[in-house]
Design a protein around this motif. Structure first.
Motif, PDB file in Angstrom:
ATOM      1  N   VAL A 141      29.432  44.340  49.641  1.00 19.44           N
ATOM      2  CA  VAL A 141      28.260  44.702  49.985  1.00 19.44           C
ATOM      3  C   VAL A 141      27.994  43.597  51.417  1.00 19.44           C
ATOM      4  O   VAL A 141      28.980  43.548  52.144  1.00 19.44           O
ATOM      5  CB  VAL A 141      27.534  42.504  49.328  1.00 19.44           C
ATOM      6  CG1 VAL A 141      26.720  42.132  49.318  1.00 19.44           C
ATOM      7  CG2 VAL A 141      27.507  43.535  46.637  1.00 19.44           C
ATOM      8  N   GLY A 142      27.369  44.590  52.491  1.00 22.66           N
ATOM      9  CA  GLY A 142      26.506  43.915  53.526  1.00 22.66           C
ATOM     10  C   GLY A 142      25.531  44.736  54.402  1.00 22.66           C
ATOM     11  O   GLY A 142      24.082  44.954  53.282  1.00 22.66           O
ATOM     12  N   SER A 143      25.807  45.421  55.284  1.00 20.28           N
ATOM     13  CA  SER A 143      24.473  45.792  55.743  1.00 20.28           C
ATOM     14  C   SER A 143      24.276  47.068  55.730  1.00 20.28           C
ATOM     15  O   SER A 143      25.090  47.962  54.784  1.00 20.28           O
ATOM     16  CB  SER A 143      24.817  45.397  57.353  1.00 20.28           C
ATOM     17  OG  SER A 143      25.623  46.165  57.853  1.00 20.28           O
ATOM     18  N   GLU A 176      35.005  38.300  57.852  1.00 15.30           N
ATOM     19  CA  GLU A 176      36.025  37.516  58.748  1.00 15.30           C
ATOM     20  C   GLU A 176      34.752  36.680  59.560  1.00 15.30           C
ATOM     21  O   GLU A 176      35.604  35.988  60.034  1.00 15.30           O
ATOM     22  CB  GLU A 176      36.439  38.706  60.138  1.00 15.30           C
ATOM     23  CG  GLU A 176      35.411  39.296  60.728  1.00 15.30           C
ATOM     24  CD  GLU A 176      34.423  40.812  59.997  1.00 15.30           C
ATOM     25  OE1 GLU A 176      34.484  40.480  58.781  1.00 15.30           O
ATOM     26  OE2 GLU A 176      33.534  41.788  61.272  1.00 15.30           O
ATOM     27  N   GLY A 198      23.509  46.863  50.531  1.00 14.90           N
ATOM     28  CA  GLY A 198      22.664  46.871  51.945  1.00 14.90           C
ATOM     29  C   GLY A 198      21.986  45.778  51.437  1.00 14.90           C
ATOM     30  O   GLY A 198      22.166  45.129  51.576  1.00 14.90           O
ATOM     31  N   PHE A 213      29.088  38.093  55.383  1.00 15.11           N
ATOM     32  CA  PHE A 213      29.363  35.776  55.455  1.00 15.11           C
ATOM     33  C   PHE A 213      28.593  35.472  54.720  1.00 15.11           C
ATOM     34  O   PHE A 213      29.355  33.779  54.769  1.00 15.11           O
ATOM     35  CB  PHE A 213      29.665  36.251  56.877  1.00 15.11           C
ATOM     36  CG  PHE A 213      27.743  36.707  57.438  1.00 15.11           C
ATOM     37  CD1 PHE A 213      27.253  35.342  57.042  1.00 15.11           C
ATOM     38  CD2 PHE A 213      27.132  37.304  57.383  1.00 15.11           C
ATOM     39  CE1 PHE A 213      25.979  35.364  57.449  1.00 15.11           C
ATOM     40  CE2 PHE A 213      26.138  37.386  58.420  1.00 15.11           C
ATOM     41  CZ  PHE A 213      24.876  35.983  58.270  1.00 15.11           C
ATOM     42  N   LYS A 271      37.848  41.617  49.752  1.00 15.25           N
ATOM     43  CA  LYS A 271      38.798  41.566  51.317  1.00 15.25           C
ATOM     44  C   LYS A 271      37.195  40.280  51.805  1.00 15.25           C
ATOM     45  O   LYS A 271      36.458  40.964  52.274  1.00 15.25           O
ATOM     46  CB  LYS A 271      39.102  42.615  52.432  1.00 15.25           C
ATOM     47  CG  LYS A 271      39.310  42.601  53.500  1.00 15.25           C
ATOM     48  CD  LYS A 271      38.682  43.866  54.767  1.00 15.25           C
ATOM     49  CE  LYS A 271      36.838  42.955  54.695  1.00 15.25           C
ATOM     50  NZ  LYS A 271      35.999  42.132  55.671  1.00 15.25           N
ATOM     51  N   CYS A 314      19.990  37.579  51.115  1.00 20.73           N
ATOM     52  CA  CYS A 314      19.544  39.032  51.013  1.00 20.73           C
ATOM     53  C   CYS A 314      18.614  39.083  49.511  1.00 20.73           C
ATOM     54  O   CYS A 314      17.766  40.392  50.429  1.00 20.73           O
ATOM     55  CB  CYS A 314      21.152  40.181  50.349  1.00 20.73           C
ATOM     56  SG  CYS A 314      21.089  39.596  49.005  1.00 20.73           S
ATOM     57  N   GLU A 321      15.345  44.742  59.686  1.00 20.88           N
ATOM     58  CA  GLU A 321      15.667  43.665  58.792  1.00 20.88           C
ATOM     59  C   GLU A 321      16.124  42.180  60.159  1.00 20.88           C
ATOM     60  O   GLU A 321      16.724  42.750  60.823  1.00 20.88           O
ATOM     61  CB  GLU A 321      17.050  43.011  58.365  1.00 20.88           C
ATOM     62  CG  GLU A 321      17.888  42.543  57.622  1.00 20.88           C
ATOM     63  CD  GLU A 321      18.591  42.944  56.489  1.00 20.88           C
ATOM     64  OE1 GLU A 321      19.919  43.727  57.182  1.00 20.88           O
ATOM     65  OE2 GLU A 321      19.182  42.090  55.248  1.00 20.88           O
ATOM     66  N   THR A 329      33.684  41.783  50.951  1.00 21.37           N
ATOM     67  CA  THR A 329      32.185  41.022  50.964  1.00 21.37           C
ATOM     68  C   THR A 329      31.556  40.656  52.545  1.00 21.37           C
ATOM     69  O   THR A 329      31.985  41.106  53.342  1.00 21.37           O
ATOM     70  CB  THR A 329      32.262  40.280  50.098  1.00 21.37           C
ATOM     71  OG1 THR A 329      33.094  39.242  50.535  1.00 21.37           O
ATOM     72  CG2 THR A 329      32.518  40.508  49.186  1.00 21.37           C
TER      73      THR A 329
HETATM   74  P1  NAD Z   1      28.297  43.475  57.632  1.00 15.31           P
HETATM   75  O1  NAD Z   1      28.124  45.065  57.435  1.00 15.31           O
HETATM   76  O2  NAD Z   1      28.337  42.900  58.965  1.00 15.31           O
HETATM   77  O3  NAD Z   1      29.545  43.431  56.973  1.00 15.31           O
HETATM   78  C1  NAD Z   1      29.581  43.386  55.577  1.00 15.31           C
HETATM   79  C2  NAD Z   1      31.886  43.639  55.611  1.00 15.31           C
HETATM   80  O4  NAD Z   1      32.110  44.704  55.694  1.00 15.31           O
HETATM   81  C3  NAD Z   1      32.519  42.637  56.140  1.00 15.31           C
HETATM   82  O5  NAD Z   1      33.706  42.003  55.219  1.00 15.31           O
HETATM   83  C4  NAD Z   1      33.116  43.327  56.846  1.00 15.31           C
HETATM   84  O6  NAD Z   1      34.115  42.968  57.932  1.00 15.31           O
HETATM   85  C5  NAD Z   1      32.619  44.890  56.528  1.00 15.31           C
HETATM   86  N1  NAD Z   1      32.924  45.723  57.510  1.00 15.31           N
HETATM   87  C6  NAD Z   1      32.506  45.537  58.917  1.00 15.31           C
HETATM   88  N2  NAD Z   1      32.050  46.949  59.233  1.00 15.31           N
HETATM   89  C7  NAD Z   1      32.744  47.841  58.123  1.00 15.31           C
HETATM   90  C8  NAD Z   1      33.243  48.981  58.081  1.00 15.31           C
HETATM   91  N3  NAD Z   1      32.260  49.236  59.742  1.00 15.31           N
HETATM   92  N4  NAD Z   1      33.293  49.566  57.164  1.00 15.31           N
HETATM   93  C9  NAD Z   1      33.741  48.835  56.179  1.00 15.31           C
HETATM   94  N5  NAD Z   1      33.882  47.757  56.092  1.00 15.31           N
HETATM   95  C10 NAD Z   1      33.039  47.127  57.292  1.00 15.31           C
HETATM   96  O7  NAD Z   1      27.575  42.608  56.381  1.00 15.31           O
HETATM   97  P2  NAD Z   1      27.385  40.858  57.279  1.00 15.31           P
HETATM   98  O8  NAD Z   1      26.985  40.497  58.675  1.00 15.31           O
HETATM   99  O9  NAD Z   1      28.604  40.410  56.668  1.00 15.31           O
HETATM  100  O10 NAD Z   1      25.984  40.658  56.258  1.00 15.31           O
HETATM  101  C11 NAD Z   1      24.547  40.542  56.569  1.00 15.31           C
HETATM  102  C12 NAD Z   1      24.505  41.690  56.029  1.00 15.31           C
HETATM  103  O11 NAD Z   1      24.679  41.514  53.977  1.00 15.31           O
HETATM  104  C13 NAD Z   1      23.120  41.775  55.863  1.00 15.31           C
HETATM  105  O12 NAD Z   1      22.235  43.075  55.979  1.00 15.31           O
HETATM  106  C14 NAD Z   1      22.249  41.045  54.444  1.00 15.31           C
HETATM  107  O13 NAD Z   1      21.089  41.896  53.569  1.00 15.31           O
HETATM  108  C15 NAD Z   1      23.583  42.511  53.392  1.00 15.31           C
HETATM  109  N6  NAD Z   1      23.839  41.663  51.752  1.00 15.31           N
HETATM  110  C16 NAD Z   1      22.955  42.142  50.789  1.00 15.31           C
HETATM  111  C17 NAD Z   1      23.253  41.890  49.367  1.00 15.31           C
HETATM  112  C18 NAD Z   1      23.129  43.016  48.362  1.00 15.31           C
HETATM  113  O14 NAD Z   1      22.766  42.778  47.654  1.00 15.31           O
HETATM  114  N7  NAD Z   1      22.510  43.538  48.715  1.00 15.31           N
HETATM  115  C19 NAD Z   1      23.195  40.715  49.492  1.00 15.31           C
HETATM  116  C20 NAD Z   1      23.982  40.520  50.670  1.00 15.31           C
HETATM  117  C21 NAD Z   1      23.545  39.968  52.075  1.00 15.31           C
END
Ligand code: NAD
Length: 496
Positions: free
Chosen positions: A239-241, A191, A263, A164, A188, A296, A396, A162
């Motif tokens: 959920v993340g970038s 961080e 994403g 941050f 997980k 997001c 973004e 997930t």
């Molecule tokens: P991030 O992609 O940097 O990290 C997300 C998670 O992935 C963290 O737990 C991190 O430890 C892990 N991670 C990082 N690199 C990885 C890799 N190469 N392989 C596997 N895991 C990895 O995202 P962030 O900076 O924590 O969050 C912000 C992003 O999340 C923004 O882009 C935002 O739009 C997006 N977001 C999307 C939604 C949605 O519903 N689509 C919701 C909340 C946030």
């Protein structure tokens, strides 16, 4: 609040190296490499998070795997009841959880309370698992005496990775549904904001979930990859970038696993000339600057249609100027800091690029300061005259920056939305049913708002997301989540 506050006791208790929670026990990390977790307002370290804790992944998955057979055989009625208990405990501790979130992630205390409320709503839905998990059947389906039925069953161990921005809530788009359907789980967290889980994990045991049913591993990329790769992990909710979502989706797919990966986003807000302007300004203010633009679903750009521009911008600028930037724990604060110095620098450089490409900073938060708090602040920023080919219009930013663009018609605005890569959310502000319907029909985004600035579905509905904002078929929350966490077995029986 005058001077920087001391660490609150609930955070102090966890100061030091964060622990994992495996099989109902806290485990010290053996990982040498750690990252400092900072309070984004005070710029002070509040914990150390282990980074490459891959050894713990085996232990956590083994604990979850061991807990699976008995948990799967626990009747859904009983599993559901444990969510009633969990709900009560989360509400009992909501205040302390919210204060941790405000210190760890930077959001305001009100935003932190809202995050917990949203998480709890998913627990409420999961409590109804006996009706949600029912299959379906047909007597005499193919011929007389041949009956067919679908039996939804759990698969085993699932994992969540997930982001941050909602350190607690996002995992709850998945976790309650995984457990309610009879699977076991490993979380997980990011961080960058992992502390709240140190306070949350014991609540599962207190609510009666057996050891090993939910496990916590801290870590970053390597830990996530080890989870996705582990042969006993059946599927992953990420959920993340966007680049990471895509990589995790491909990685899970290559191993034959199911995955749902949310994403990044670039959410457009269409303002029609007939919009009720006071309501529109208030809704867009919250959308663009709530959580310092780190939702997001945050509005990133306004598309002002057919002359709505001047009326909107004048009111909006005045409202944005009045926002109070500050520490999230101060109840007078409207907007907290962004999560890290790296985020602050990235956001400022996006605004720099917009200005150098010809946009006008009618409100400029790049150098905003908050007395007594040396943290990572960016003030509300408005860039007018943003053109579609500017970097700031395409990528973004994930910060409190609203771009303003003009559009000659609703159809041109929809075309602009659909031309971008992201499809997380979009909103329209209008009093015209025809315009709203056209928007609903044609905008290619997973969450749509009509006179709503943050199109966040309640837990009974799936959290949408499309195109580069979501990889997969079924989303988190509601019935989609139940489908993701179950295997539909089809049974054809002949009794005559
Ligand atoms: P991030 O992609 O940097 O990290 C997300 C998670 O992935 C963290 O737990 C991190 O430890 C892990 N991670 C990082 N690199 C990885 C890799 N190469 N392989 C596997 N895991 C990895 O995202 P962030 O900076 O924590 O969050 C912000 C992003 O999340 C923004 O882009 C935002 O739009 C997006 N977001 C999307 C939604 C949605 O519903 N689509 C919701 C909340 C946030």
């Amino acid at each position: 609040m005058g001077s920087p506050s001391k660490l609150l006791p609930e955070v102090q208790a966890h100061y030091g190296r964060l622990r994992h929670y495996v099989g109902g026990e806290w485990i010290e990390s053996k990982s040498e490499e750690t990252l400092a977790v900072m309070n984004p307002a005070t710029a002070r370290e509040i914990a150390q998070v282990p980074l490459a804790a891959t050894e713990i992944v085996d232990a956590a998955v083994a604990a979850a795997q061991a807990a699976f057979p008995a948990w799967r055989e626990t009747p859904p009625l009983e599993r559901g009841r444990k969510f009633f208990a969990l709900r009560t405990l989360m509400l009992r501790d909501a205040d302390v959880l919210a204060r941790i979130l405000a210190q760890d992630q930077g959001k305001t205390i009100e935003e932190a309370r809202a995050e917990i409320q949203r998480a709890v709503e998913n627990v409420e839905v999961a409590a109804g698992i006996p009706s949600l998990m029912m299959g379906y059947g047909l007597e005499d389906g193919a011929a007389k005496d041949i009956d067919e039925e679908v039996v939804p069953q759990p698969l085993g161990v699932f994992a969540a990775i997930t982001p941050f921005n909602f350190p607690l809530m996002v995992a709850f788009w998945f976790l309650p549904y995984a457990l309610a359907t009879g699977n076991t789980y490993v979380v997980k967290p990011s961080e960058q904001a992992p502390v709240v889980w140190q306070r949350l994990m014991p609540l599962f045991a207190e609510a009666g979930f057996p050891p090993g049913v939910v496990n916590l591993v801290n870590g970053a990329r390597e830990t996530s990859e080890a989870l996705v790769d582990h042969p006993d992990v059946q599927g992953v909710s990420f959920v993340g970038s966007t680049p990471v979502a895509k990589a995790v989706y491909a990685r899970a797919g290559a191993r034959g696993k199911r995955a749902q990966c949310g994403g990044g986003a670039k959410n457009f807000l269409v303002v029609m000339p007939d919009a009720r302007m006071d309501h529109t300004v208030a809704a867009i203010l919250n959308s663009a600057y709530g959580m310092a633009g780190q939702r997001c679903l945050a509005g990133a750009a306004v598309l002002a249609v057919e002359g709505a521009h001047d009326a909107f911008l004048e009111k909006f600028r005045r409202a944005a100027e009045a926002m109070r930037l500050g520490y999230g724990l101060d109840p007078a604060t409207d907007m907290g800091p962004v999560v890290s110095e790296a985020s602050r620098a990235r956001i400022v450089s996006y605004v720099d690029s917009g200005v150098s490409e010809g946009a006008e900073a009618v409100l400029d938060g790049r150098t905003a300061k908050v007395p007594s708090y040396p943290g990572y602040f960016v003030g509300p920023t408005i860039l007018d005259g943003v053109a579609p080919d500017m970097k700031i219009a395409r990528e973004e930013v994930f910060g409190p920056v609203l771009g303003i663009m003009e559009s000659e018609s609703l159809d041109a605005a929809i075309e602009r939305i659909n031309a971008g890569p992201f499809g997380n959310a979009a909103s329209i502000f209008t009093q015209s049913g025809a315009a709203a319907r056209r928007f609903r029909y044609a905008a290619r985004c997973g969450n749509l708002g009509i006179n709503v600035g943050v199109a966040a579905p309640i837990a009974y509905f799936p959290f949408g997301g499309a195109r580069e904002s979501f990889f997969g078929t079924v989303h988190g929350q509601g019935r989609d989540a139940i489908r993701f966490f179950t295997q539909h077995k089809v049974v054809i029986a002949r009794w005559s």
